[in-house]
Design a protein around this motif. Structure first.
Motif, PDB file in Angstrom:
ATOM      1  N   PHE A 299       0.811  -1.212   0.000  1.00 43.86           N
ATOM      2  CA  PHE A 299       0.000   0.000   0.000  1.00 43.86           C
ATOM      3  C   PHE A 299       0.853   1.274   0.000  1.00 43.86           C
ATOM      4  O   PHE A 299       0.698   2.150  -0.842  1.00 43.86           O
ATOM      5  CB  PHE A 299      -0.933  -0.005   1.213  1.00 43.86           C
ATOM      6  CG  PHE A 299      -1.786   1.221   1.315  1.00 43.86           C
ATOM      7  CD1 PHE A 299      -2.883   1.393   0.468  1.00 43.86           C
ATOM      8  CD2 PHE A 299      -1.474   2.232   2.217  1.00 43.86           C
ATOM      9  CE1 PHE A 299      -3.665   2.535   0.548  1.00 43.86           C
ATOM     10  CE2 PHE A 299      -2.246   3.375   2.299  1.00 43.86           C
ATOM     11  CZ  PHE A 299      -3.344   3.528   1.458  1.00 43.86           C
ATOM     12  N   SER A 300       1.815   1.347   0.921  1.00 48.07           N
ATOM     13  CA  SER A 300       2.595   2.587   1.020  1.00 48.07           C
ATOM     14  C   SER A 300       3.503   2.764  -0.200  1.00 48.07           C
ATOM     15  O   SER A 300       3.758   3.883  -0.627  1.00 48.07           O
ATOM     16  CB  SER A 300       3.425   2.599   2.310  1.00 48.07           C
ATOM     17  OG  SER A 300       4.295   1.497   2.339  1.00 48.07           O
ATOM     18  N   MET A 301       3.961   1.652  -0.776  1.00 52.02           N
ATOM     19  CA  MET A 301       4.795   1.764  -1.973  1.00 52.02           C
ATOM     20  C   MET A 301       3.985   2.388  -3.105  1.00 52.02           C
ATOM     21  O   MET A 301       4.438   3.323  -3.767  1.00 52.02           O
ATOM     22  CB  MET A 301       5.306   0.371  -2.374  1.00 52.02           C
ATOM     23  CG  MET A 301       6.243   0.341  -3.560  1.00 52.02           C
ATOM     24  SD  MET A 301       7.777   1.261  -3.258  1.00 52.02           S
ATOM     25  CE  MET A 301       8.664   0.095  -2.197  1.00 52.02           C
ATOM     26  N   LYS A 302       2.773   1.876  -3.298  1.00 51.30           N
ATOM     27  CA  LYS A 302       1.959   2.392  -4.389  1.00 51.30           C
ATOM     28  C   LYS A 302       1.585   3.856  -4.149  1.00 51.30           C
ATOM     29  O   LYS A 302       1.672   4.691  -5.056  1.00 51.30           O
ATOM     30  CB  LYS A 302       0.717   1.518  -4.580  1.00 51.30           C
ATOM     31  CG  LYS A 302       1.074   0.173  -5.215  1.00 51.30           C
ATOM     32  CD  LYS A 302      -0.146  -0.614  -5.661  1.00 51.30           C
ATOM     33  CE  LYS A 302      -0.754  -1.366  -4.510  1.00 51.30           C
ATOM     34  NZ  LYS A 302      -1.758  -2.365  -4.957  1.00 51.30           N
ATOM     35  N   THR A 303       1.191   4.162  -2.918  1.00 50.44           N
ATOM     36  CA  THR A 303       0.808   5.541  -2.609  1.00 50.44           C
ATOM     37  C   THR A 303       1.987   6.490  -2.810  1.00 50.44           C
ATOM     38  O   THR A 303       1.837   7.568  -3.381  1.00 50.44           O
ATOM     39  CB  THR A 303       0.357   5.663  -1.135  1.00 50.44           C
ATOM     40  OG1 THR A 303      -0.274   4.466  -0.740  1.00 50.44           O
ATOM     41  CG2 THR A 303      -0.564   6.840  -0.943  1.00 50.44           C
ATOM     42  N   ASN A 304       3.147   6.100  -2.315  1.00 52.43           N
ATOM     43  CA  ASN A 304       4.283   7.005  -2.393  1.00 52.43           C
ATOM     44  C   ASN A 304       4.744   7.224  -3.832  1.00 52.43           C
ATOM     45  O   ASN A 304       5.111   8.349  -4.201  1.00 52.43           O
ATOM     46  CB  ASN A 304       5.443   6.490  -1.536  1.00 52.43           C
ATOM     47  CG  ASN A 304       5.171   6.690  -0.046  1.00 52.43           C
ATOM     48  OD1 ASN A 304       4.147   7.245   0.324  1.00 52.43           O
ATOM     49  ND2 ASN A 304       6.086   6.232   0.793  1.00 52.43           N
TER      50      ASN A 304
ATOM     51  N   GLU B 254       2.816   7.089  -6.349  1.00 53.84           N
ATOM     52  CA  GLU B 254       1.776   7.963  -6.899  1.00 53.84           C
ATOM     53  C   GLU B 254       2.075   9.422  -6.548  1.00 53.84           C
ATOM     54  O   GLU B 254       2.013  10.320  -7.402  1.00 53.84           O
ATOM     55  CB  GLU B 254       0.416   7.537  -6.309  1.00 53.84           C
ATOM     56  CG  GLU B 254      -0.796   8.108  -7.011  1.00 53.84           C
ATOM     57  CD  GLU B 254      -0.735   7.922  -8.512  1.00 53.84           C
ATOM     58  OE1 GLU B 254      -0.456   6.800  -8.959  1.00 53.84           O
ATOM     59  OE2 GLU B 254      -0.940   8.938  -9.229  1.00 53.84           O
ATOM     60  N   ILE B 255       2.432   9.639  -5.293  1.00 55.65           N
ATOM     61  CA  ILE B 255       2.779  10.993  -4.849  1.00 55.65           C
ATOM     62  C   ILE B 255       3.995  11.511  -5.616  1.00 55.65           C
ATOM     63  O   ILE B 255       3.996  12.628  -6.132  1.00 55.65           O
ATOM     64  CB  ILE B 255       3.069  11.008  -3.325  1.00 55.65           C
ATOM     65  CG1 ILE B 255       1.760  10.833  -2.540  1.00 55.65           C
ATOM     66  CG2 ILE B 255       3.766  12.307  -2.906  1.00 55.65           C
ATOM     67  CD1 ILE B 255       1.952  10.668  -1.036  1.00 55.65           C
TER      68      ILE B 255
ATOM     69  N   ILE C   3       3.912  14.906  -7.950  1.00 59.75           N
ATOM     70  CA  ILE C   3       4.676  16.126  -7.711  1.00 59.75           C
ATOM     71  C   ILE C   3       5.868  16.249  -8.662  1.00 59.75           C
ATOM     72  O   ILE C   3       6.675  17.167  -8.543  1.00 59.75           O
ATOM     73  CB  ILE C   3       5.159  16.239  -6.242  1.00 59.75           C
ATOM     74  CG1 ILE C   3       6.166  15.141  -5.888  1.00 59.75           C
ATOM     75  CG2 ILE C   3       3.976  16.214  -5.271  1.00 59.75           C
ATOM     76  CD1 ILE C   3       6.734  15.264  -4.475  1.00 59.75           C
ATOM     77  N   GLY C   4       5.956  15.311  -9.602  1.00 60.86           N
ATOM     78  CA  GLY C   4       6.978  15.449 -10.636  1.00 60.86           C
ATOM     79  C   GLY C   4       8.355  14.942 -10.254  1.00 60.86           C
ATOM     80  O   GLY C   4       9.328  15.189 -10.963  1.00 60.86           O
ATOM     81  N   TYR C   5       8.457  14.239  -9.157  1.00 63.99           N
ATOM     82  CA  TYR C   5       9.778  13.735  -8.739  1.00 63.99           C
ATOM     83  C   TYR C   5      10.100  12.401  -9.387  1.00 63.99           C
ATOM     84  O   TYR C   5      11.248  12.002  -9.448  1.00 63.99           O
ATOM     85  CB  TYR C   5       9.834  13.593  -7.214  1.00 63.99           C
ATOM     86  CG  TYR C   5      10.027  14.895  -6.497  1.00 63.99           C
ATOM     87  CD1 TYR C   5       9.692  16.106  -7.086  1.00 63.99           C
ATOM     88  CD2 TYR C   5      10.567  14.924  -5.214  1.00 63.99           C
ATOM     89  CE1 TYR C   5       9.880  17.307  -6.427  1.00 63.99           C
ATOM     90  CE2 TYR C   5      10.748  16.125  -4.535  1.00 63.99           C
ATOM     91  CZ  TYR C   5      10.395  17.308  -5.149  1.00 63.99           C
ATOM     92  OH  TYR C   5      10.581  18.477  -4.488  1.00 63.99           O
TER      93      TYR C   5
END
Lengths: 601, 601
Positions: free
Chosen positions: B304-309, B311-312, B316-318
């Motif tokens: 979950f956190s891998m996918k969310t991060n 995505e973030i 934000i273009g990083y």
């Protein structure tokens, strides 16, 4: 299988070619002392073509509960009966012992139990296992047997022990049809031995726990020349190699460097020096006492096992020091601070051990003063990292100068590293390799080290606990057979009575506590006698959560609002479990164990 | 204090001599962008002679719950509001947050909360702390704020957030009378910043979490030239230096080597490659995706956190990659094995995380196949050693080729080592040093590193949580004042409601379980209604210990044999606790918690 030119062949070439072994065979015969010491337990002509069965009952999937069965025809020899310390998901468990259900009914065939050295993961289960095996004869070196005896004395069992000391590594035993030889091994405890179990067809060389130390401070280094004198060239060999250090690069450090560092610290210490180490490291304790004598310092010992083990070491003549050198811990204030060395237990951060009590100011005679030097002459056993961090924090906070392995070589471990493993394989040149005595992934890594220097992968056997390796004239293979090796937990006086259900309950209650809901029902009138009783521990602080408790009680009352004549207890219990569980979760997002009780009066 | 010739002086010489700062001061003024970006929250003329108070509320005695208060006159600035993961003696606790009771009643004076980077030990407590502080403005870089927003969204709190992005390290804030500047820092998460909090008398330079990487793969290295442009030469500086690596020799490894090793593994993998890493290591995830694109491989993300991060990072273009590169985990079987890379969570051996589910065959789409390569691109967080060992065992057993830090440099940490610390001190040359963000013993070791290169010991301040460092024109000192920093536990929805009593009960029950003894007494007749009820969990297996249960019941019956009219409940409860406790201990050497209940009907 073709081998690249220049790749060293770490296996015995002679076997591969089946020749050239004759002269060496004569070499074995030329050692009359060995034959003279042979102790015949029950001679049986070895039936050619029978296979040796090697069965690890523990130690193939973990560090601990080491126990290996060698079975050949009618004869069984057991190597090591160690304990394993519990994992985090086994709360309350004291330790785990090998599962010996395979040996049930075979007791009369057990010719002997051999103990490679005196660490608890090799001898710790003797009080539980030896009685079950009918007290077979036990073989070990002097210190090992002394430690076994001490352990048995704790349970008043020592008088049963039938101990046979391995006095020299030229001793040879004939245990039924199995021939057993020994060799010296360097490890972090004195008197460690390796074992060779031979049939006419194969010789299994078991290293016990081992390391190299090319320049030991005292004691004898691993004796490889001796290994060559045995009949390992006469028949194929299988090397059973302890592999705990198989991911560590290079060679294990030298004890001589540790000695030099400890000496330097002791010489330069501005005040007292407190050295915490394993109580089984008698050799190092002896070295520290020796340094103290040379400098005219006094040594105080503290910690039950430290004192007992030094006493044993003295009694068997392994520790020698002037009676005036060692003083009682209660007398250390009679000497100037810079004349005092304390050697104690507790380097693993154990809660009630000496070093923690010193650090936290709870020790009767000792608390940290600013000029004290504290040395952790020990490694960190996995699982103890945080306890040790906390202990260090406390010591630094008291102002002690603290030395530990992170900042100086004040400890070397007892296990071989990658380059040591390569050296061993090249020296012994076994036909087969079986990595043992470590977690599975470390056994696999040991196999990789071997293949990296040209050892053929198909001759390496990585077994699980309970696997059977059959080794005979026709070669070596893992059978399909699987021997039961389920955990046997020791908890207080109970051995094997703790089930996974009990452990799961302990874990559940440690997570979110529990709540007992008691509904007392008047059978005749068909209604609750009074309000339900709620008892809870480890869930919320009851006094600060009166409202939650009241709401829960109301819910239960509602459940029992109807006519309760001839009530179905199980139905109501399920109701309580589900409704109270859900209600409390919705309010707290915790899941305490809900225990419904219905009392009918 | 005389200094040996040739010893480098790691402190700012200019301050010592009080001159030569003028030209540099002009240098600061020459950066108009900085002034232009200054955001005036509440300008107040700094009252000369007032002292800056630096109060660590967490992070001085542990790794985690980092939180530091800067207080100057009427103005308060808070740096970081992190969480700490629980220790072994805190069963069931989710995490610990900083104790902010010192800030109660001072909410209106809080000018801002600055977050140095997006790791949970720096931002994790925002959902609990920000509401209590009355939602002050929050300052952080882009990724940090995105992660804060995500965390707040989980509790539907994000709309309260008053976020101000630090867009450039030339941004300068005036928070009340405190001036705040920023600088880039290399760490194991992108967008980490260091912070300079200045009064007219002193500048506190806080590194956040930091390391050197002289050849980073991407991103900006720690910007020391920039540090020089600030007014750190105008006034004495106190360096607040995160010190987690202060016992590690040499320099922290280079991310470039990790990159090269990962690339080599990916290129040479015979089948699929599964890489487990921290979900916050977006930079490394980006590099792996880049390697995949270069080789024409597909990447599937899981956890979950891998996918969310990710995505973030994308939003934000990083993170930049072709939309076709990343495929859903459910589709990986549509591609040949050697075209597939999986990036997932679970490298710490967490029970329900992706890697454990893959290893144990419980993952919906993925189970280990013999040609799979698994990479732990991560460090071992202390406390997780054994869980990770078990996970590795399972993976090796499935036949995967496994790489981890023990056998290859597939991870570098985010923290500076001893030589890095020396380099930093020589580059910044602070007047004072305050080691922060680590266990106490590591702070002490950092102090030793500093003194080893000539930093005067009297200018080093090792604080505990709740200590107050006063830094003014007349120097720096630790006050006698101590701010409360007791643990605040978060457990489910409860914040701060778990006391040590509840924890002790949980521990007791996890050790030996519990037994509830219920005696139902007929008040009128003055005797037991029926046999006492016993309910036990986690103690012994009830069904297999009927005899013990019966004996216990008999004991209780005997206790209640007399006339029970007007019985003293407390007396009987004590009796049950003591007698049953002792009886069970004598039989089992276990000490279950005994809970007596007397029901009068």
């Amino acid at each position: 299988m073709p081998r690249a030119a220049g790749t060293p062949n770490p296996r015995g070439r002679h076997h591969r070619q089946g020749q050239r072994s004759a002269p060496r065979r004569r070499g074995v015969r030329a050692v009359p002392a060995a034959a003279a010491r042979t102790e015949i337990i029950r001679a049986q002509p070895p039936a050619a073509g029978r296979a040796l069965r090697i069965i690890p009952l523990g130690g193939q999937e973990e560090v601990g509960r080491n126990c290996t069965v060698f079975e050949y025809g009618n004869d069984i020899v057991v190597l090591d009966v160690g304990l394993q310390f519990p994992e985090e998901d086994m709360p309350g468990i004291d330790y785990i012992i090998p599962n010996i259900s395979y040996l049930k009914g075979k007791e009369s065939r057990i010719r002997g139990v051999i103990l490679s050295h005196g660490h608890l993961d090799h001898i710790g289960a003797v009080p539980h296992i030896l009685p079950q095996l009918g007290w077979p004869p036990v073989y070990g070196s002097k210190l090992t047997l002394a430690l076994v005896r001490k352990r048995l004395e704790e349970g008043r069992l020592a008088h049963h022990l039938r101990a046979h000391e391995i006095k020299s590594t030229r001793d040879q035993l004939q245990l039924g049809s199995l021939r057993v030889n020994f060799f010296d091994v360097t490890h972090s405890i004195m008197d460690a031995i390796g074992v060779i179990v031979s049939t006419p067809d194969i010789a299994a060389i078991h290293m016990g726990d081992w390391r190299y130390d090319l320049e030991p401070v005292a004691g004898r280094p691993t004796d490889f020349s001796h290994l060559n004198r045995f009949n390992t060239r006469r028949r194929p060999t299988i090397l059973m190699m302890e592999s705990l250090g198989s991911t560590k690069e290079g060679h294990q450090g030298s004890e001589r460097e540790v000695y030099a560092n400890l000496r330097r610290l002791i010489v330069n210490a501005p005040g007292r020096i407190i050295i915490a180490t394993f109580s089984s490291m008698l050799e190092r304790v002896g070295q520290i006492i020796g340094i103290a004598e040379g400098l005219g310092k006094k040594v105080a010992l503290d910690g039950f096992s430290m004192k007992t083990n030094v006493e044993i070491g003295k009694r068997i003549g392994y520790l020698k020091f002037k009676p005036t050198t060692v003083v009682d811990i209660s007398r250390i204030h009679s000497y100037p601070a810079d004349r005092v060395i304390v050697i104690c237990t507790g380097a693993q951060g154990e809660d009630r051990a000496v070093l923690m009590r010193i650090a936290s100011g709870e020790h009767r005679y000792l608390k940290i003063e600013p000029k004290d030097t504290v040395v952790f002459s020990s490694s960190v056993i996995p699982g103890n990292e945080r306890a040790i961090q906390r202990l260090k924090d406390t010591l630094y906070r008291q102002g002690a100068e603290v030395y530990h392995k992170e900042i100086m070589d004040v400890h070397t471990g007892g296990h071989a590293f990658i380059e040591d493993i390569k050296l061993l394989l090249l020296q012994i040149r076994p036909r087969y390799l079986m990595p043992v005595y470590a977690n599975h992934y470390l056994l696999r890594e040991a196999a990789k080290v071997a293949t990296s220097i040209g050892f053929p992968g198909e001759d390496i056997f990585v077994l699980d606990n309970g696997n059977v390796l059959e080794a005979g004239a026709r070669g070596v293979r893992i059978l399909k057979e699987k021997i039961p090796t389920d955990y046997v937990f020791v908890d207080g006086l109970g051995v094997g009575d703790i089930s996974h259900v009990v452990l799961r309950d302990r874990q559940m209650m440690s997570e979110d506590g529990m709540i007992v809901v008691i509904a007392t029902v008047d059978r005749r009138r068909g209604k609750l006698v009074h309000n339900p009783d709620l008892i809870s521990r480890g869930f919320v602080h009851m006094k600060e959560n009166r409202k939650l408790i009241e709401q829960t009680r109301d819910r239960v009352k509602q459940m029992f609002a109807g006519n309760l004549k001839d009530l179905d207890e199980n139905y109501y219990k399920d109701q309580i479990r589900n409704e109270v569980g859900e209600f409390l979760y919705s309010k707290t997002q915790r899941r305490p164990m809900v225990l419904p009780v219905i009392i009918q009066v």
